[in-house]
Design a protein around this motif. Structure first.
Motif, short mmCIF file in Angstrom:
data_model
loop_
_atom_site.label_atom_id
_atom_site.label_comp_id
_atom_site.label_asym_id
_atom_site.label_seq_id
_atom_site.Cartn_x
_atom_site.Cartn_y
_atom_site.Cartn_z
N PHE A 11 7.17 -14.05 39.15
CA PHE A 11 7.89 -13.97 40.43
C PHE A 11 7.15 -13.06 41.40
CE2 PHE A 11 11.55 -14.01 43.14
CZ PHE A 11 11.79 -12.71 43.55
N PHE A 12 6.81 -11.88 40.95
CA PHE A 12 6.14 -10.93 41.85
C PHE A 12 4.69 -11.31 42.10
CE2 PHE A 12 9.30 -7.99 42.92
CZ PHE A 12 10.13 -7.80 41.84
N LEU A 33 3.85 -19.65 56.51
CA LEU A 33 2.43 -20.00 56.40
C LEU A 33 2.04 -21.03 57.46
CD1 LEU A 33 1.58 -20.08 52.57
CD2 LEU A 33 1.36 -18.23 54.21
N LYS A 44 -3.23 -8.06 50.31
CA LYS A 44 -2.41 -7.30 51.25
C LYS A 44 -3.22 -6.14 51.86
CE LYS A 44 2.09 -8.62 50.64
NZ LYS A 44 3.17 -8.71 51.60
N TYR A 84 1.45 -15.31 47.90
CA TYR A 84 2.02 -15.94 49.11
C TYR A 84 2.07 -14.94 50.25
CZ TYR A 84 5.33 -18.62 51.96
OH TYR A 84 5.93 -19.32 52.98
N GLY A 85 2.57 -13.74 49.94
CA GLY A 85 2.74 -12.72 50.97
C GLY A 85 1.43 -12.25 51.57
N SER A 86 0.37 -12.29 50.78
CA SER A 86 -0.95 -11.87 51.30
C SER A 86 -1.41 -12.82 52.38
CB SER A 86 -1.98 -11.84 50.18
OG SER A 86 -1.58 -10.95 49.18
N ALA A 87 -1.25 -14.12 52.11
CA ALA A 87 -1.64 -15.11 53.12
C ALA A 87 -0.78 -14.95 54.38
CB ALA A 87 -1.49 -16.52 52.56
N ALA A 88 0.53 -14.74 54.17
CA ALA A 88 1.43 -14.56 55.32
C ALA A 88 1.09 -13.29 56.10
CB ALA A 88 2.88 -14.52 54.85
N THR A 118 11.71 -19.03 47.39
CA THR A 118 11.67 -18.01 46.34
C THR A 118 10.44 -17.13 46.48
OG1 THR A 118 12.78 -19.56 44.87
CG2 THR A 118 11.77 -17.65 43.84
N LEU A 119 9.32 -17.74 46.81
CA LEU A 119 8.10 -16.94 47.02
C LEU A 119 8.26 -16.02 48.23
CD1 LEU A 119 5.29 -19.61 46.38
CD2 LEU A 119 5.93 -17.72 44.90
N MET A 120 8.87 -16.53 49.29
CA MET A 120 9.10 -15.70 50.48
C MET A 120 9.98 -14.52 50.11
SD MET A 120 9.63 -18.71 53.32
CE MET A 120 10.21 -17.69 54.66
N ASN A 148 8.11 -15.90 60.41
CA ASN A 148 6.79 -15.29 60.33
C ASN A 148 6.13 -15.48 58.97
OD1 ASN A 148 6.78 -14.44 62.94
ND2 ASN A 148 7.07 -12.27 62.51
N TYR A 149 6.86 -16.14 58.05
CA TYR A 149 6.33 -16.26 56.68
C TYR A 149 6.33 -17.69 56.18
CZ TYR A 149 6.97 -11.26 56.95
OH TYR A 149 6.91 -9.95 57.36
N ALA A 198 10.34 -13.19 47.12
CA ALA A 198 9.59 -12.28 46.25
C ALA A 198 8.73 -11.34 47.09
CB ALA A 198 8.72 -13.07 45.28
N ASP A 199 8.11 -11.90 48.12
CA ASP A 199 7.28 -11.09 49.02
C ASP A 199 8.15 -10.10 49.79
OD1 ASP A 199 5.91 -11.51 52.21
OD2 ASP A 199 4.96 -10.34 50.63
N GLY A 253 3.50 -14.45 42.22
CA GLY A 253 3.55 -15.54 43.19
C GLY A 253 3.87 -15.02 44.59
N GLY A 254 4.83 -14.10 44.65
CA GLY A 254 5.20 -13.51 45.94
C GLY A 254 4.06 -12.74 46.55
N THR A 258 9.20 -7.26 47.58
CA THR A 258 8.09 -6.31 47.39
C THR A 258 7.95 -5.42 48.62
OG1 THR A 258 6.96 -8.01 46.12
CG2 THR A 258 5.65 -6.12 46.79
N ARG A 259 8.03 -5.99 49.79
CA ARG A 259 7.89 -5.19 51.02
C ARG A 259 9.07 -4.24 51.19
NH1 ARG A 259 8.46 -8.28 55.10
NH2 ARG A 259 8.62 -10.33 54.14
#
Lengths: 280, 146
Positions: free
Chosen positions: A248-249, B131, A204, A255-259, B94-96, B128-129, B98-99, A251-252, B102-103
């Motif tokens: 959970f966090f 991938l 990120k 995933y979120g870093s790539a997004a 679920t991954l989306m 937007n998520y 989780a992200d 994995g998120g 976090t945000r």
């Protein structure tokens, strides 16, 4: 003998007083029309200087209803331009194309409005056809045309052709934007995912989301620590719960870093805000 | 007769009195009232949709409506979770989420990182998520998204 002199003085004194009184009364009787075209123009200029463009336009239009005035028409166009209403600005400038002393300036501002409207290919087409082209400002329009290539996804002309329009003070930043446009500094989503897999949140940060990276690191780190701690104390139920949360966090975060990197790359494709326009 | 008249008069005066309710300091409520009416219906098109919408409604009734309309994003996190699962699959969704969680928990300044929706929230759509670079859409931070 004194009496006639005294009478003379009295009559002169009386005449002076009368004249003074008449002048005072006549000065008070001057009528003041607040809504005269002259006053409305002054008020409009004041509003324009204070950047109250919408009201300035109203005042100028009221004056124009009484008498044509190319300068006011021009200022109406400028007001629309400063408000971001480029289409209205274009419409106003068109009225001045046949103006005896503002024609060239109006044409220049017309082209500028077309440019700011965002239709860059349409803008270039108009310039190529020399439609209402202001010859006195051909250099400025050549520069704007060069800028327009940096603002959209059209094929860039050769660098030498781009740079020939600009003087030495601008060339450096133009070269920078030209290189950036030709080869945008894209980032790799895979790299971001791997970085986050190794250190949560690092991907990120790589994507420019520093706050999100720190948050992801804290969450993943906290729940991982709690899971390990619970396992060490043989509290397996809560340990597995914290493990699930950590996973959970984690994995998120990966995933979120790539997004996040994909969003960053999309912003590079669309970003035109870094292109600074210097305009003479 | 006099007694009846007196009683009527007395009743009128008594019912006009409202100041037996003591005035006191009102507790300030900083809860943001919900700007939109949430739908509490269950989507019974499939078992998965039923479970998902059931979870969303349970969260909405038990937690979200009590806590208040606090999510800074549009769509809200619960809506984002449901949409992401519907549009992708349970794992990716679920991954989306989780992200997104976090945000949302990011304590640092983030207003510049998202465009603004006309509802006043930060616009953060699911597409937007995915991938999928082709589906990612960038919005200018200077314009309001409708």
């Amino acid at each position: 003998m004194d009496k006639p002199i005294l009478q003379q003085w009295n009559s002169r004194y009386l005449i002076l007083i009368l004249l003074f009184a008449v002048s005072q009364i006549s000065a008070q009787r001057v009528s003041y029309d607040l809504f005269s075209p002259h006053n409305r123009k002054i008020f409009g200029d004041r509003l324009f200087c204070e950047k109250d463009y919408l009201r300035a336009i109203d005042e100028y239009n009221a004056v124009l209803n009484h008498m044509p005035n190319d300068i006011l028409q021009y200022k109406i166009g400028l007001s629309y331009f400063f408000m971001g209403r480029y289409f209205d600005a274009e419409r106003n400038y068109k009225k001045l194309f046949k103006s005896p002393f503002l024609s060239e300036e109006a044409k220049l501002e017309y082209y500028r409005s077309v440019f700011y409207f965002g239709d860059y290919s349409g803008f270039r087409e108009k310039i190529n056809t020399k439609e209402n082209f202001p010859l006195a400002y051909s250099n400025e329009l050549s520069r704007l045309k060069a800028y327009s290539y940096l603002m959209d996804d059209s094929t860039l002309p050769p660098e030498s052709e781009m740079l020939s329009k600009f003087d030495d003070t601008d060339k450096k930043s133009i070269i920078e934007f030209y290189s950036w446009k030709q080869d945008p500094p894209y980032k790799s989503p895979m790299k971001a995912a791997i970085m986050s897999a190794i250190i949560p949140g690092l991907g990120k940060v790589y994507a420019g989301e520093i706050g999100d990276g720190i948050t992801a690191f804290l969450f993943t780190g906290l729940f991982t620590y709690l899971a390990v701690d619970k396992f060490q104390r043989d509290q397996t139920t809560s340990a597995w719960l914290f493990t699930a949360l950590a996973a959970f966090f984690y994995g998120g975060n990966v995933y979120g870093s790539a997004a996040a990197v994909q969003n960053y790359n999309a912003s590079l494709l669309n970003s035109t805000s870094i292109v600074k326009l210097s305009y003479t | 007769m006099k007694i009846i008249l007196f009683f009527i008069l007395y009743a009128g005066i008594v019912s006009a009195q409202t100041d037996w309710i003591k005035w006191g300091k009102a507790d300030v409520d900083y809860e943001i009232s919900s700007q939109h009416q949430r739908s509490h219906s269950i989507d019974d098109s499939s078992i998965g949709s039923s479970i998902l919408s059931g979870l969303q409604v349970s969260y909405a009734v038990l937690i979200s409506d009590v806590d208040g309309d606090n999510c800074p994003f549009y769509p809200t996190c619960s809506s984002f979770f449901v949409r992401s699962i519907k549009e992708t699959n349970i794992f990716q969704g679920t991954l989306m989420f989780a992200d997104r969680f976090t945000r949302d928990s990011n304590l640092f300044k983030r207003r510049d990182h998202y465009p603004v929706h006309y509802s006043g929230r930060l616009y953060d759509p699911t597409y937007n998520y995915y991938l999928d670079q082709n589906k990612v859409k960038f919005y200018s931070r200077k314009k309001i998204v409708e």
